[in-house]
Design an enzyme around this catalytic site. Structure first.
Site, PDB file in Angstrom:
ATOM      1  N   ASP A 179      35.400  42.978  40.111  1.00  0.00           N
ATOM      2  CA  ASP A 179      35.323  41.522  40.212  1.00  0.00           C
ATOM      3  C   ASP A 179      36.730  40.992  39.933  1.00  0.00           C
ATOM      4  OD1 ASP A 179      34.586  38.898  40.483  1.00  0.00           O
ATOM      5  OD2 ASP A 179      32.819  39.036  39.210  1.00  0.00           O
TER       6      ASP A 179
HETATM    7  C1  BGC Z   1      32.850  36.080  41.043  1.00  0.00           C
HETATM    8  C2  BGC Z   1      32.557  36.966  42.235  1.00  0.00           C
HETATM    9  C3  BGC Z   1      33.353  36.497  43.418  1.00  0.00           C
HETATM   10  C4  BGC Z   1      34.825  36.506  43.045  1.00  0.00           C
HETATM   11  C5  BGC Z   1      35.729  36.063  44.173  1.00  0.00           C
HETATM   12  C6  BGC Z   1      34.344  35.933  40.775  1.00  0.00           C
HETATM   13  O1  BGC Z   1      34.589  34.914  39.858  1.00  0.00           O
HETATM   14  O2  BGC Z   1      32.207  36.587  39.895  1.00  0.00           O
HETATM   15  O3  BGC Z   1      31.188  36.937  42.531  1.00  0.00           O
HETATM   16  O4  BGC Z   1      33.100  37.290  44.532  1.00  0.00           O
HETATM   17  O5  BGC Z   1      35.037  35.623  41.959  1.00  0.00           O
HETATM   18  O6  BGC Z   1      35.594  34.704  44.389  1.00  0.00           O
END
Ligand code: BGC
Length: 854
Positions: free
Chosen positions: A213
Site C-alpha cells: 500500500d
Molecule cells: C489506500 C489504497 C489505495 C492507495 C493509492 C492508499 O491510501 O489504502 O487502497 O489504493 O492509497 O491511492
C-alpha cells in the site's frame, strides 16, 4: 543489480517502474475499486470515470455474473486511463459496522466476498488489466491505520480474513495483491515472510506481483524476504536504490532481487506492457456503461421493509397510480452521494440527485413534487459542486449551470499571473499529487474560477482547508484568506491539511456569485486546498418537512451519511444516522403513514424507527446510476434485487467487535475469533434489525426441499444440493438461494458458528415459473482450520510418562483443513434467519482436506 532494483520501486505517485531502454515504458496505475479514476488524486483531476456501485452494493447484488460484467467495464475504463493495473478490489471484511472503509468492501461473509471479488477480478483481467486485490490482510479498521496491530488467531485468519484473498487467487487468478498498512500479529506484512511468502505464494501458488500500500514498506532487508516485490509510491524508504545498495553490501542476495524484479516484469508482460505505449487519459462515457451502472444499482438496492398502510392494501412500494404528490425530504435527497471518501473517490461521468431523478420521473407521470432538507448532517463543510456551480461564461457570454469550474496553473507564486496550463474541476477542491506542469523554482500557483448559485437566502458559512496557502473570494469579496497564515494541521489531506479558515457571507436565493479560489504552493510534494460550504438550513426544518409530508400522498425521506462520515482514514464513532435524522424520520412518519425511507449509506446504521415507517430501501453509495435506479425501483420499473451482505444489528453494542474495536494501545484484538457477522448474532441468539441475506423484492419465492447427492461426505468428493425454486408472485423477479452448513454439535470438537454460508445462487424467474437450482459443496464447505498449540504438544510429551494412568487425548500436530466426523445440516434459506428446507449429511470419520483446494 541497479536495473533489477529499479523495478522494485514505483516511478511516480501512480506509476509503476519501467525500463524504457529495454522496451518497457513507465505505466500508470489507477484506483479502484468503484471506478478507474486515473492518476489524479481522489477524483480531483480532469479525468472522468464510470462510477459503479460501491463494494457493499456489489456484495448486495449476490450476483457474480453481474459483477464480472462490471469488472469488464472497469478493465476497459482502466485502459482509457492508460493503466495496466487497477488497484482493486477491496476484500477486507465488515468486521465492525463502524469501520470507515466498509463501503469499499463487499460483505461480513468471506465466501460472499471471495466469490464476488473473484468475479470482479475475472472481469477486469479479461481485458488485459491486472487487479491488485487489497489490503492483505487484517485491514478491518482505519483508526491508527499505519501502526495498529490486528491480532488475529490462525484459525480465524484462515476461515475468515484470508479466505477472500485465497478465492481471488484460486478462482479469480488475480495477478496482483496489495499488502495492508496495519501490522498482523505484531509485524508489518513487509517485515514477515509468513503471510505473503509462505501462505499466499507457498500454499496458494500465487505467482503474480505483490505491491505495498502507499508508503507501507518499512524495511529493505526484511521487506526483500517478505515476498513483497514492489514498493509504492515513488520515494519510499525500502526498495529501489536502497535495495540495490543492500544487494551490493551482501545484506540481500542477488537471487532474491532477481525473483522480485522477475515478478514485476512477468506481471507487466502479461498485461501487454511491452507491446504498447501509455497514452493520454480519455473518457469513454458510453450508453451501455450508463445502462450497466443503473441496472447494477437497482440490482444492489435492498428492500428491507415494505408494508401496506391505511391508504393502500398492497405494500406501499412500488408506488401505485393513486399517488398524485410526493414530498422528497432529507439531507441526502438533494445530494448525489454516490460514493464514499478516500482513494476510491473519483470524478464520475455524471451526478444525479435522488430529488432530480424522482422529480423527472414524477413529472412524466404528472405527479407533483415538493422538497425539504429537514436537517443538516455535514461533518465538515462539503465542497461546492453539482448544479450550484458553473464555469466562467463562454465566448457567447452564456453561463451553463452545472458546468465545470476553470482551473488555471501559473508559474511562480503570483496566482494572478498568466496561465501555463489549464483544466477543469467539478468541485471546489484542488489536489496536486505530482506537481503541475511548471518547474519554476519558486513553486506554482493555481486559480479556480466560475460562479456559485445560492440555493436559499441566508448566512452561508465557508470553510477553507489548505496544505500551503489559499484564498477564497465570492462575489468579488475575500471570504477566507490563508495567504499569510500558517495554521496547525488537521486530519484533512491525509494529515497535511490545515485546520479550517472560516468565513461567512449573506447570499440571496437564485443569485449567482463569481467564485475564485487562489492557491500558492512553494512545495512540490502533495499539496492542495478545499473550500466547503454550509448552506443555511431554514429554521424549523423538521416542522417544514412534516408540513410537506402531511400535504403529500407519499413522503420519501432520503437519509444517510456521506463521504466525510464514511471514508478511508478514519472510522465512525457511532452507528446512529448523523444529526437529527432519526427525529426527522419519526416526525415525518407521524405526519404521513405512507413514508418510504431511503438509506444512502455504505455500512449499517441504527434504525430505531423502522417499525413506524411503511418501507425502507437501502441504496448504499450506489454509483452514478444510483438515483435513476432509485426512481426505477420506487415507480416499479425495476425491482430491488439486493439482499443484505451484512447484518444490521439492533444495537451497535451487539456487534461482535464491540469492546475490541477500534483497539487499545495500538492493538486491535479480533476477540470474537470466527464468530464474525451473522455467525455471532446467530450463535448467541441476539436480536438484529435485519439479518444477513435479507431483502424482499417485489414478488415472492418458494424454495423446495433440498436433495443432496449423497448421505455422507467423503474425502475428495463434492456434494451437490438441488432444490426447486418457484416465483409464487405475480411479477417477474430475482431471488438469492442461500445454502448454509450447520454442524449438529457446534461445540465439538471445537466451538463453531451454528451455521455458515457455503454456497449461493441468484435466480431470475417469471411469475409462476420454477427452476431447479444446483449448488456444489466441496470438502472445504464442512472443514475447520486445525491449529495445534505447540505448547500443548510439548506439555503432553513432557508429562506422558506420568500421565500413563490417564487417557492421553489424541493430538494432531499438523495444522490444516480438517473435516470433523459427525452430522451436518445443509440448510437453504431466503436469509440467514428466514430458512426454508434442510437435509442432513454425516461424516463417518474425521479426515483432512487435501491442501490447495479452495
Ligand atoms: C489506500 C489504497 C489505495 C492507495 C493509492 C492508499 O491510501 O489504502 O487502497 O489504493 O492509497 O491511492
Amino acid at each position: 543489480i541497479a536495473e533489477k532494483a529499479h523495478l522494485t520501486a514505483a516511478a511516480g505517485m501512480f506509476h509503476v517502474p519501467g525500463l524504457p531502454d529495454h522496451g518497457l515504458p513507465v505505466w500508470p496505475v489507477t484506483d479502484g475499486p468503484n471506478g478507474a479514476r486515473g492518476t489524479s488524486l481522489l477524483g480531483t483531476g480532469d479525468a472522468v470515470a464510470l462510477c459503479i456501485p460501491c463494494g457493499t452494493a456489489l456484495g448486495a447484488t449476490w450476483d457474480p455474473e453481474l459483477i464480472e460484467r462490471l469488472g469488464v467495464a472497469l478493465g476497459e475504463e482502466s485502459a482509457t486511463k492508460s493503466s495496466k493495473i487497477l488497484l482493486a478490489p477491496t476484500v477486507n471484511l465488515h468486521r465492525s459496522p463502524l469501520a470507515g472503509r466498509n463501503f469499499e468492501c463487499f460483505s461480513e461473509d468471506p465466501l460472499l466476498t471471495g466469490k464476488a471479488a473473484a468475479a470482479y477480478v475475472r472481469g477486469v483481467q479479461s481485458t488485459g488489466v491486472v487487479t491488485t486485490v487489497k489490503h492483505f490482510v487484517g485491514n478491518e479498521s482505519e483508526t491508527e491505520r499505519y501502526t495498529t496491530d490486528s491480532r488475529i488467531d490462525e484459525r480465524t485468519l484462515r476461515e475468515l480474513y484470508l479466505l477472500p484473498f485465497e478465492l481471488t487467487v484460486t478462482e479469480g487468478e488475480t495477478l496482483g495483491i496489495m499488502t495492508s498498512y496495519n501490522r498482523v500479529n505484531g509485524e508489518y506484512l513487509t517485515n514477515q515472510p509468513r503471510l505473503v511468502e509462505d501462505v499466499l505464494r507457498g500454499e496458494w501458488g500465487f505467482e503474480g506481483l505483490v505491491m505495498t500500500d502507499w508508503f507501507a514498506a518499512i524495511d529493505t532487508v526484511d521487506g526483500a524476504g517478505s515476498g513483497v516485490d514492489l514498493e509504492m509510491p515513488v520515494g519510499g524508504p525500502a526498495f529501489g536504490k536502497h535495495l540495490s545498495k543492500a544487494v551490493e553490501n551482501g545484506q540481500v542476495s542477488e537471487e532474491r532481487l532477481t525473483v522480485m524484479a522477475d515478478r514485476v516484469l512477468t506481471t507487466l508482460a502479461r498485461a501487454g506492457a511491452f507491446e504498447a505505449e501509455p497514452t493520454a487519459e480519455r473518457n469513454l462515457a458510453t450508453e451501455s456503461q450508463r445502462v450497466l451502472a443503473r441496472d447494477a444499482a437497482a440490482a444492489a438496492t435492498v428492500l428491507l421493509r415494505n408494508e401496506p398502510t391505511d391508504a393502500t392494501e398492497a405494500p406501499v412500494l412500488p408506488l401505485g397510480d393513486d399517488v398524485a404528490s410526493i414530498a422528497v425530504i432529507g439531507p441526502n435527497a438533494g445530494r448525489a452521494q454516490i460514493m464514499g471518501g478516500g482513494s476510491a473517490a473519483l470524478r464520475p461521468q455524471y451526478r444525479v440527485t435522488p430529488l432530480d431523478a424522482l422529480g423527472a420521473r414524477a413529472a412524466e407521470r404528472g405527479i407533483a413534487i415538493t422538497h425539504e432538507v429537514g436537517v443538516a448532517i455535514d461533518r465538515a463543510a462539503p465542497p461546492m459542486s453539482g448544479s450550484a456551480i458553473a464555469g466562467p461564461a463562454g465566448d457567447d457570454g452564456v453561463i451553463v449551470p452545472g458546468s465545470d469550474l476553470l482551473l488555471e496553473v501559473v508559474a511562480g507564486l503570483d496566482p494572478t499571473g498568466p496561465a501555463v496550463a489549464s483544466g477543469s474541476r467539478d468541485q471546489t477542491k484542488l489536489i496536486f499529487g505530482d506537481p503541475p506542469t511548471t518547474d519554476d523554482p519558486e513553486g506554482y500557483s493555481a486559480r479556480l474560477s466560475g460562479s456559485y448559485l445560492a440555493p436559499v437566502t441566508g448566512t452561508y458559512t465557508f470553510e477553507m482547508v489548505q496544505v500551503v496557502h489559499g484564498r477564497f473570494s465570492l462575489g468579488g469579496e475575500v471570504v477566507c484568506d490563508g495567504f499569510d497564515l500558517d495554521l496547525p494541521r488537521s486530519g484533512a489531506f491525509f494529515g497535511s491539511g490545515s485546520t479550517p479558515i472560516i468565513g461567512t457571507k449573506d447570499l440571496v436565493a437564485g443569485e449567482r456569485y463569481d467564485l475564485l479560489v487562489e492557491y500558492r504552493s512553494p512545495i512540490r510534494e502533495f499539496s492542495g486546498v478545499e473550500v466547503g460550504v454550509r448552506v443555511p438550513v431554514p429554521e424549523g426544518g423538521i416542522d417544514r418537512a412534516c408540513e410537506a409530508a402531511a400535504a403529500a400522498d407519499v413522503a420519501v425521506v432520503v437519509v444517510g451519511t456521506n463521504d466525510d462520515w464514511e471514508s478511508e482514514g478514519w472510522d465512525r464513532t457511532s452507528m446512529d444516522l448523523p444529526g437529527d435524522q432519526d427525529e426527522l424520520i419519526r416526525r415525518v412518519a407521524a405526519a404521513n403513514p405512507r413514508t418510504v425511507v431511503v438509506l444512502n449509506t455504505g455500512a449499517p446504521v441504527h434504525l430505531p424507527w423502522r417499525h413506524d415507517v411503511a418501507a425502507v430501501l437501502q441504496v448504499h453509495f450506489g454509483g452514478q446510476g444510483m438515483a435513476d435506479a432509485l426512481a426505477d425501483v420506487v415507480f416499479g420499473d425495476a425491482e430491488p434485487g439486493g439482499r443484505l451482505p451484512t447484518t444490521y444489528p439492533e444495537r451497535v453494542e451487539h456487534n461482535p467487535s464491540f469492546g475490541t474495536f477500534p483497539g487499545t494501545n495500538g492493538v486491535l484484538r479480533y476477540g470474537e475469533e470466527v464468530f464474525a457477522g451473522y455467525r455471532w448474532y446467530d450463535s448467541r441468539h441476539l436480536p438484529v434489525a435485519y439479518p444477513f441475506g435479507h431483502g424482499l423484492g417485489y414478488t415472492t419465492f418458494e424454495i423446495g426441499a433440498p436433495e443432496v447427492s449423497a448421505a455422507t461426505v467423503e474425502a475428495g468428493v463434492d456434494l451437490t444440493v438441488t432444490a426447486t425454486v418457484t416465483n409464487t408472485g405475480d411479477r417477474a423477479g430475482s431471488h438469492v438461494i442461500q445454502c448454509y452448513v450447520a454442524p449438529a454439535d457446534p461445540t465439538r470438537p471445537l466451538p463453531r458458528p451454528t451455521k455458515e454460508l457455503k454456497a449461493f445462487a441468484k435466480v431470475f424467474l417469471e411469475p409462476g415459473e420454477s427452476t431447479d437450482v444446483t449448488l456444489t459443496l466441496d470438502n472445504r464447505a464442512f472443514a475447520h482450520w486445525h491449529e495445534p498449540d505447540p505448547a500443548w504438544a510439548a506439555t503432553v510429551d513432557a508429562y506422558r510418562p506420568s500421565l500413563r494412568m490417564f487417557p492421553v487425548p489424541k493430538f494432531d500436530r499438523e495444522p490444516g483443513w480438517v473435516v470433523a466426523g459427525g452430522d451436518y445440516g445443509i440448510v437453504l434459506g431466503h436469509s440467514s434467519a428466514d430458512l426454508a428446507g434442510s437435509a442432513s449429511v454425516s461424516v463417518p470419520e474425521t479426515f483432512r482436506v487435501s491442501p490447495g483446494r479452495a
